[in-house]
Design a protein around this motif. Structure first.
Motif, PDB file in Angstrom:
ATOM      1  N   PHE A 129     -96.478 -24.709  37.757  1.00 38.69           N
ATOM      2  CA  PHE A 129     -97.300 -25.756  38.365  1.00 38.69           C
ATOM      3  C   PHE A 129     -98.782 -25.366  38.345  1.00 38.69           C
ATOM      4  CE2 PHE A 129     -93.273 -26.700  40.779  1.00 38.69           C
ATOM      5  CZ  PHE A 129     -93.070 -27.945  40.217  1.00 38.69           C
ATOM      6  N   SER A 188    -100.358 -26.849  45.303  1.00 40.37           N
ATOM      7  CA  SER A 188    -100.228 -27.412  43.961  1.00 40.37           C
ATOM      8  C   SER A 188    -101.014 -28.713  43.837  1.00 40.37           C
ATOM      9  CB  SER A 188     -98.756 -27.645  43.622  1.00 40.37           C
ATOM     10  OG  SER A 188     -98.622 -28.253  42.361  1.00 40.37           O
ATOM     11  N   ASP A 241     -97.447 -33.533  42.074  1.00 35.15           N
ATOM     12  CA  ASP A 241     -96.331 -33.883  42.944  1.00 35.15           C
ATOM     13  C   ASP A 241     -95.161 -32.938  42.674  1.00 35.15           C
ATOM     14  OD1 ASP A 241     -94.587 -35.134  44.658  1.00 35.15           O
ATOM     15  OD2 ASP A 241     -94.057 -36.729  43.240  1.00 35.15           O
ATOM     16  N   THR A 242     -94.695 -32.264  43.709  1.00 33.44           N
ATOM     17  CA  THR A 242     -93.605 -31.288  43.558  1.00 33.44           C
ATOM     18  C   THR A 242     -92.327 -31.744  44.247  1.00 33.44           C
ATOM     19  OG1 THR A 242     -94.330 -30.088  45.550  1.00 33.44           O
ATOM     20  CG2 THR A 242     -95.266 -29.385  43.430  1.00 33.44           C
ATOM     21  N   SER A 243     -92.223 -33.034  44.557  1.00 31.40           N
ATOM     22  CA  SER A 243     -91.080 -33.532  45.323  1.00 31.40           C
ATOM     23  C   SER A 243     -89.753 -33.314  44.597  1.00 31.40           C
ATOM     24  CB  SER A 243     -91.265 -35.012  45.656  1.00 31.40           C
ATOM     25  OG  SER A 243     -91.434 -35.773  44.465  1.00 31.40           O
ATOM     26  N   TYR A 303     -90.350 -22.252  37.446  1.00 30.01           N
ATOM     27  CA  TYR A 303     -90.845 -23.567  37.881  1.00 30.01           C
ATOM     28  C   TYR A 303     -92.126 -23.439  38.696  1.00 30.01           C
ATOM     29  CZ  TYR A 303     -87.321 -26.935  36.364  1.00 30.01           C
ATOM     30  OH  TYR A 303     -86.537 -27.777  35.614  1.00 30.01           O
ATOM     31  N   VAL A 304     -92.123 -22.527  39.671  1.00 36.25           N
ATOM     32  CA  VAL A 304     -93.262 -22.422  40.583  1.00 36.25           C
ATOM     33  C   VAL A 304     -94.527 -22.006  39.849  1.00 36.25           C
ATOM     34  CG1 VAL A 304     -94.200 -21.114  42.526  1.00 36.25           C
ATOM     35  CG2 VAL A 304     -91.872 -21.986  42.626  1.00 36.25           C
ATOM     36  N   TYR A 329     -89.029 -30.942  42.422  1.00 32.96           N
ATOM     37  CA  TYR A 329     -88.697 -29.522  42.491  1.00 32.96           C
ATOM     38  C   TYR A 329     -88.209 -29.148  43.887  1.00 32.96           C
ATOM     39  CZ  TYR A 329     -89.340 -24.537  43.100  1.00 32.96           C
ATOM     40  OH  TYR A 329     -89.143 -23.217  43.412  1.00 32.96           O
ATOM     41  N   GLU A 330     -88.813 -29.737  44.918  1.00 36.18           N
ATOM     42  CA  GLU A 330     -88.408 -29.439  46.288  1.00 36.18           C
ATOM     43  C   GLU A 330     -86.966 -29.856  46.543  1.00 36.18           C
ATOM     44  OE1 GLU A 330     -91.333 -31.352  48.638  1.00 36.18           O
ATOM     45  OE2 GLU A 330     -92.910 -29.911  48.129  1.00 36.18           O
ATOM     46  N   MET A 368     -96.339 -24.205  47.279  1.00 34.60           N
ATOM     47  CA  MET A 368     -96.239 -25.584  46.815  1.00 34.60           C
ATOM     48  C   MET A 368     -97.286 -26.486  47.463  1.00 34.60           C
ATOM     49  SD  MET A 368     -93.999 -25.982  44.446  1.00 34.60           S
ATOM     50  CE  MET A 368     -94.884 -24.522  43.879  1.00 34.60           C
ATOM     51  N   HIS A 428     -86.438 -20.472  39.787  1.00 38.47           N
ATOM     52  CA  HIS A 428     -87.496 -20.874  40.721  1.00 38.47           C
ATOM     53  C   HIS A 428     -88.844 -20.274  40.333  1.00 38.47           C
ATOM     54  CE1 HIS A 428     -85.209 -23.191  43.585  1.00 38.47           C
ATOM     55  NE2 HIS A 428     -84.270 -22.261  43.640  1.00 38.47           N
TER      56      HIS A 428
END
Length: 314
Positions: free
Chosen positions: A167, A189, A192-194, A163-164, A196-197, A186, A160
């Motif tokens: 961005f 950011s 689009d982080t959908s 990834y975070v 990853y969410e 998030m 995590h």
């Protein structure tokens, strides 16, 4: 989005939990008191008792000592920075500092979830399978439980964090929270982080929903076993213990499940801050009281330590 409007290395701005009002000063003072109690008088004292008293060298207290240690680390990872920012009037958080909070918080949150599940299993075996307790909860098993919780929590956090922090974030990077929480970050950011969410929701099922379900089943079986014993004293004691434990579990898991499993359209920054108080401050303070200081063995260990120190002094 142009490169000028993105950043991955500059300071972040935490809007925080408090304003400069007189009411906020009251909440700030309460937070400081809870922090001191959690770190010094409760969790640290509990670990000292467990280390010193041989009667507390059992699987249950071994797991509890690690839970207390994680509570100290978790509240120390968040509250001192809040206190510093409030006193200095600053709201900045360096990229490295935010990255450290993002890395350490999932480790401690994930491991505490797994350890609370292990503790509920320990209670289940002790009450429902007492003849097999020595085999099912041996020293080797408890060490593997703790080591596995640390390992799984660390691997989850590494993924995590990578990834975070990868961005890009829109400048200025304003986080409407009092610490670097992943869902709050998030929202800042630029991309689009959908996808990853969705990964966050999978982790939430593993570390939140599954342990919470297992804990609930364990305590249901414990109560069922106690009810069959037809002993009113045992029933009252077990019901009191299980009810207090479940209150702490709900206070811990409930806000986490809402934060990490609830749809983002339901997330309001003020609600996220309120929910975060439970698992970052309140439950670390309550855990030693609920799990240990209501226990006669711990109280006896404390009495022995005070008596020993008194005679040694005089």
């Amino acid at each position: 989005m142009s490169p000028e409007n993105q950043t991955s290395s500059r300071d972040f701005i935490l809007l925080g939990l408090f304003s400069s009002s007189r009411t906020s000063l009251v909440f700030f003072s309460s937070l400081c008191i809870l922090f001191i109690l959690t770190v010094t008088e409760k969790n640290a004292l509990l670990n000292l008792l467990i280390c010193r008293d041989y009667c507390l060298h059992s699987p249950m207290y071994f797991l509890l000592s690690h839970l207390s240690f994680m509570d100290i680390l978790h509240i120390s990872n968040i509250v001192p920075k809040m206190i510093t920012n409030f006193l200095s009037g600053s709201r900045t958080m360096t990229f490295a500092g935010c990255g450290f909070q993002i890395f350490l918080s999932p480790i401690l949150l994930g491991e505490e979830c797994l350890l609370q599940m292990a503790m509920s299993y320990d209670h289940y075996v002790a009450i429902c399978q007492p003849l097999h307790y020595a085999m099912l909860m041996s020293d080797r098993v408890t060490v593997l439980m703790v080591a596995g919780a640390w390992l799984v929590g660390t691997l989850n956090s590494v993924v995590h964090t990578a990834y975070v922090l990868h961005f890009p974030f829109c400048e200025p990077v304003v986080i409407d929270h009092y610490f670097c929480q992943i869902p709050a970050l998030m929202r800042s950011s630029c991309v689009d982080t959908s996808q990853y969410e969705q990964g966050v929701e999978v982790s939430a099922v593993i570390f939140l929903f599954t342990p919470f379900s297992m804990i609930s089943v364990s305590y249901i079986k414990i109560l069922h076993t106690v009810l069959q014993s037809k002993s009113s004293q045992a029933w009252k004691k077990s019901f009191s213990t299980c009810s207090f434990h479940m209150v702490v579990v709900v206070m811990y898991y409930g806000p986490l499940i809402f934060t990490y499993m609830g749809h983002k359209s339901y997330h309001i920054p003020g609600q996220d801050k309120f929910h975060s108080i439970f698992y970052t401050t309140l439950t670390p303070t309550l855990n030693p009281v609920i799990y240990s200081f209501r226990n006669k063995d711990v109280l006896q260990a404390m009495k022995n330590m005070l008596t020993s120190n008194f005679y040694h002094k005089y």
